[in-house]
Design a protein around this motif. Structure first.
Motif, mmCIF file in Angstrom:
data_model
loop_
_atom_site.group_PDB
_atom_site.id
_atom_site.type_symbol
_atom_site.label_atom_id
_atom_site.label_comp_id
_atom_site.label_asym_id
_atom_site.label_seq_id
_atom_site.Cartn_x
_atom_site.Cartn_y
_atom_site.Cartn_z
ATOM 1 N N TYR A 135 97.158 -51.688 9.480
ATOM 2 C CA TYR A 135 96.203 -52.764 9.257
ATOM 3 C C TYR A 135 96.913 -54.105 9.423
ATOM 4 O O TYR A 135 97.940 -54.365 8.795
ATOM 5 C CB TYR A 135 95.611 -52.634 7.861
ATOM 6 C CG TYR A 135 94.648 -53.722 7.475
ATOM 7 C CD1 TYR A 135 93.681 -54.188 8.374
ATOM 8 C CD2 TYR A 135 94.679 -54.293 6.207
ATOM 9 C CE1 TYR A 135 92.798 -55.193 8.022
ATOM 10 C CE2 TYR A 135 93.792 -55.288 5.838
ATOM 11 C CZ TYR A 135 92.857 -55.737 6.748
ATOM 12 O OH TYR A 135 91.980 -56.734 6.390
ATOM 13 N N THR A 140 87.881 -53.461 15.299
ATOM 14 C CA THR A 140 87.181 -52.486 14.467
ATOM 15 C C THR A 140 87.840 -51.124 14.632
ATOM 16 O O THR A 140 88.620 -50.891 15.565
ATOM 17 C CB THR A 140 85.688 -52.380 14.841
ATOM 18 O OG1 THR A 140 85.577 -52.095 16.243
ATOM 19 C CG2 THR A 140 84.931 -53.667 14.524
ATOM 20 N N TRP A 141 87.512 -50.224 13.734
ATOM 21 C CA TRP A 141 88.100 -48.891 13.737
ATOM 22 C C TRP A 141 87.739 -48.109 15.000
ATOM 23 O O TRP A 141 86.607 -48.188 15.490
ATOM 24 C CB TRP A 141 87.614 -48.122 12.516
ATOM 25 C CG TRP A 141 88.006 -46.674 12.502
ATOM 26 C CD1 TRP A 141 87.214 -45.606 12.802
ATOM 27 C CD2 TRP A 141 89.302 -46.152 12.209
ATOM 28 N NE1 TRP A 141 87.936 -44.429 12.700
ATOM 29 C CE2 TRP A 141 89.217 -44.731 12.344
ATOM 30 C CE3 TRP A 141 90.520 -46.720 11.853
ATOM 31 C CZ2 TRP A 141 90.308 -43.896 12.119
ATOM 32 C CZ3 TRP A 141 91.602 -45.877 11.623
ATOM 33 C CH2 TRP A 141 91.489 -44.495 11.759
ATOM 34 N N ARG A 142 88.732 -47.374 15.522
ATOM 35 C CA ARG A 142 88.503 -46.462 16.633
ATOM 36 C C ARG A 142 88.925 -45.056 16.219
ATOM 37 O O ARG A 142 89.960 -44.873 15.564
ATOM 38 C CB ARG A 142 89.346 -46.889 17.856
ATOM 39 C CG ARG A 142 88.800 -48.091 18.545
ATOM 40 C CD ARG A 142 89.582 -48.560 19.765
ATOM 41 N NE ARG A 142 90.697 -47.751 20.211
ATOM 42 C CZ ARG A 142 91.678 -48.230 20.978
ATOM 43 N NH1 ARG A 142 91.681 -49.511 21.343
ATOM 44 N NH2 ARG A 142 92.666 -47.447 21.376
ATOM 45 N N LEU A 193 98.262 -42.726 11.966
ATOM 46 C CA LEU A 193 97.733 -43.768 11.088
ATOM 47 C C LEU A 193 98.608 -43.927 9.852
ATOM 48 O O LEU A 193 99.057 -42.952 9.263
ATOM 49 C CB LEU A 193 96.306 -43.401 10.665
ATOM 50 C CG LEU A 193 95.568 -44.373 9.752
ATOM 51 C CD1 LEU A 193 95.242 -45.659 10.507
ATOM 52 C CD2 LEU A 193 94.286 -43.724 9.237
ATOM 53 N N HIS A 207 93.319 -45.797 4.179
ATOM 54 C CA HIS A 207 93.182 -46.814 5.211
ATOM 55 C C HIS A 207 91.693 -47.033 5.465
ATOM 56 O O HIS A 207 90.983 -46.105 5.863
ATOM 57 C CB HIS A 207 93.866 -46.360 6.509
ATOM 58 C CG HIS A 207 93.829 -47.389 7.599
ATOM 59 N ND1 HIS A 207 94.906 -48.232 7.854
ATOM 60 C CD2 HIS A 207 92.867 -47.731 8.499
ATOM 61 C CE1 HIS A 207 94.592 -49.024 8.861
ATOM 62 N NE2 HIS A 207 93.367 -48.748 9.269
ATOM 63 N N GLN A 222 88.360 -47.962 7.209
ATOM 64 C CA GLN A 222 87.876 -47.948 8.593
ATOM 65 C C GLN A 222 86.830 -49.049 8.749
ATOM 66 O O GLN A 222 85.654 -48.864 8.472
ATOM 67 C CB GLN A 222 87.290 -46.570 8.933
ATOM 68 C CG GLN A 222 88.298 -45.447 8.826
ATOM 69 C CD GLN A 222 87.710 -44.097 9.193
ATOM 70 O OE1 GLN A 222 86.571 -43.989 9.652
ATOM 71 N NE2 GLN A 222 88.487 -43.029 8.983
ATOM 72 N N ARG A 223 87.274 -50.201 9.216
ATOM 73 C CA ARG A 223 86.419 -51.388 9.282
ATOM 74 C C ARG A 223 85.478 -51.312 10.477
ATOM 75 O O ARG A 223 85.919 -51.158 11.613
ATOM 76 C CB ARG A 223 87.300 -52.636 9.329
ATOM 77 C CG ARG A 223 88.042 -52.850 8.010
ATOM 78 C CD ARG A 223 89.189 -53.828 8.132
ATOM 79 N NE ARG A 223 89.774 -54.081 6.819
ATOM 80 C CZ ARG A 223 90.664 -53.283 6.229
ATOM 81 N NH1 ARG A 223 91.099 -52.197 6.843
ATOM 82 N NH2 ARG A 223 91.134 -53.563 5.033
ATOM 83 N N SER A 229 90.138 -58.118 10.353
ATOM 84 C CA SER A 229 89.656 -56.743 10.529
ATOM 85 C C SER A 229 90.501 -55.957 11.523
ATOM 86 O O SER A 229 90.232 -54.781 11.773
ATOM 87 C CB SER A 229 88.193 -56.730 10.985
ATOM 88 O OG SER A 229 88.055 -57.256 12.297
ATOM 89 N N ASP A 252 93.070 -53.650 13.481
ATOM 90 C CA ASP A 252 94.041 -52.566 13.421
ATOM 91 C C ASP A 252 94.934 -52.718 14.635
ATOM 92 O O ASP A 252 94.460 -52.988 15.749
ATOM 93 C CB ASP A 252 93.355 -51.192 13.455
ATOM 94 C CG ASP A 252 92.839 -50.753 12.093
ATOM 95 O OD1 ASP A 252 93.556 -50.967 11.090
ATOM 96 O OD2 ASP A 252 91.727 -50.190 12.028
#
Length: 414
Positions: free
Chosen positions: A85, A222-224, A231, A244, A246-247, A255, A257
């Motif tokens: 993050y 954003t989260w993938r 991770l 973690h 997940q945004r 936001s 990663d």
């Protein structure tokens, strides 16, 4: 004190700071096994499970290595390609990308946002709280990107609050442009202005201007789903795993990663000023306003200090700048539960250090790692609340009333 006496005082203080720094610190940076050993020693002493370190010399990454573990329970190693993050070092990246709009003539940093939006800001539900305060009309992009709009960090943590307030209202607590007060709200408002007033999708802007340009294949706002295979799990001060988040929505304030490899490439590009035209280069890193707060947090605290006068600590676009023993230095930290990151550069030599960690304890290593990798930098560690791990007494309320000049030597515990 008149202006000339203030200038003389600041110059004398800087000279004293530099003398103390060079007299008490080894200026020879560590490299290779010696640097690895120092990182491992510090991590063990401060109880940091995982940390990645990049060193940049003259705009090129010369050291990139991960240490420790990304997941203690599963005994998985942290690597330079582990997704971590970014937290608030996202802000520096967002600002750098936004400067491309200045070059293109699509954004004037000093035009009030009143002129950049199709309707008054309070007419949008998200900013309806400002309906009775016309001072929002004075706010400019430069104010937002330099944390001078008068907002708190976030509306859910108003001044004096000790916990999250789900019903927190957004207010302007200081005259826009009058002082520095770190604000994620301000950065997110800048994103809002771009998206609703300039028809700029921030995720697309970041992808085009940064992620594609610098080969950041494992970075996203954003989260993938493909991040899950490598991770980092965050850990609090006591080593408790925090997972973690997940945004799912783009937030310019934090936001992102990313991986140590990706952000190291970005930082090297930033210190080279890649992708910026002459107009943006002239604006970026320009000191906008001096910072005299004792510490950065609480953001709207009115207590002041002269500790950082000698290094001329100032706010700039997206980062904080000051005068180090080696010229202009700039930095941005990123902090969240289970995340500590630092991006730091010496602009004249284009030397940088990137520290990314999955531990809330890592900020206690920043000063020592900077000294190890770059030599003395006069990093304003107390103002940033990056108290060395072996000096817990400086985390007490009483410590705020004591002097902590950034160039003074810090005695290490034996």
């Amino acid at each position: 004190m008149d202006r000339s006496r203030k200038s003389s005082f600041a110059s004398a203080l800087l000279a004293a700071c530099l003398l103390a720094t060079t007299a008490h610190a080894d200026p020879t940076p560590l490299r290779g096994p010696a640097l690895d050993q120092e990182v491992a020693r510090l991590m063990q002493a401060a109880h940091v499970p995982g940390l990645a370190l990049a060193v940049i010399e003259n705009g090129k990454v010369v050291h990139l290595k991960a240490y420790g573990q990304r997941d203690l329970e599963q005994q998985l190693p942290l690597t330079v390609d582990t997704v971590m993050y970014a937290a608030s070092i996202t802000k520096a990246a967002f600002t750098y990308a936004t400067l491309s709009l200045v070059d293109q003539g699509k954004l004037d940093l000093d035009t009030p946002i009143d002129k950049l939006l199709p309707k008054p800001l309070p007419d949008y539900d998200k900013y309806a709280d400002l309906a009775d305060d016309p001072r929002w009309r004075k706010i400019t992009p430069r104010m937002l990107l330099t944390h001078r709009a008068g907002f708190p960090n976030f509306r859910n943590f108003p001044p004096g609050a000790t916990s999250y307030d789900p019903n927190g209202k957004l207010k302007i607590y200081a005259e826009p442009g009058s002082r520095y007060a770190y604000s994620g709200e301000g950065i997110n408002l800048m994103q809002f202005v771009l998206e609703h007033g300039q028809d700029v999708d921030v995720a697309t802007l970041m992808q085009k201007q940064l992620f594609d340009r610098f080969g950041m294949r494992h970075t996203s706002m954003t989260w993938r789903a493909d991040f899950a295979g490598n991770l980092a799990i965050g850990y609090d001060e006591n080593g408790k795993p925090l997972g973690h988040r997940q945004r799912g929505s783009v937030r310019a304030a934090g936001s992102m990663d990313t991986t140590p490899r990706d952000y190291a490439q970005l930082l090297a590009g930033m210190v080279r000023a890649d992708g910026l035209g002459a107009k943006a280069r002239a604006e970026w890193l320009k000191p906008v306003q001096r910072i005299r707060s004792v510490t950065q947090f609480p953001t709207l605290d009115t207590a002041t200090t002269h500790d950082n006068d000698g290094i001329r600590l100032s706010t700039a676009l997206g980062v904080t700048v000051y005068q180090s023993p080696r010229g202009t230095a700039w930095f941005k930290t990123g902090h969240d539960d289970g995340t500590n990151n630092l991006a730091f550069c010496l602009q004249n030599s284009r030397d940088c250090v990137l520290i990314m960690s999955n531990s809330s304890n890592a900020e206690g290593l920043y000063l020592y790692l900077l000294d190890a990798a770059l030599g003395p930098t006069c990093y304003p560690w107390f103002w940033e609340s990056d108290v060395p791990y072996d000096h817990p007494q400086w985390r007490t309320p009483e410590a705020r009333t004591q002097p902590h000049p950034p160039c003074a030597p810090v005695g290490r515990a034996s």
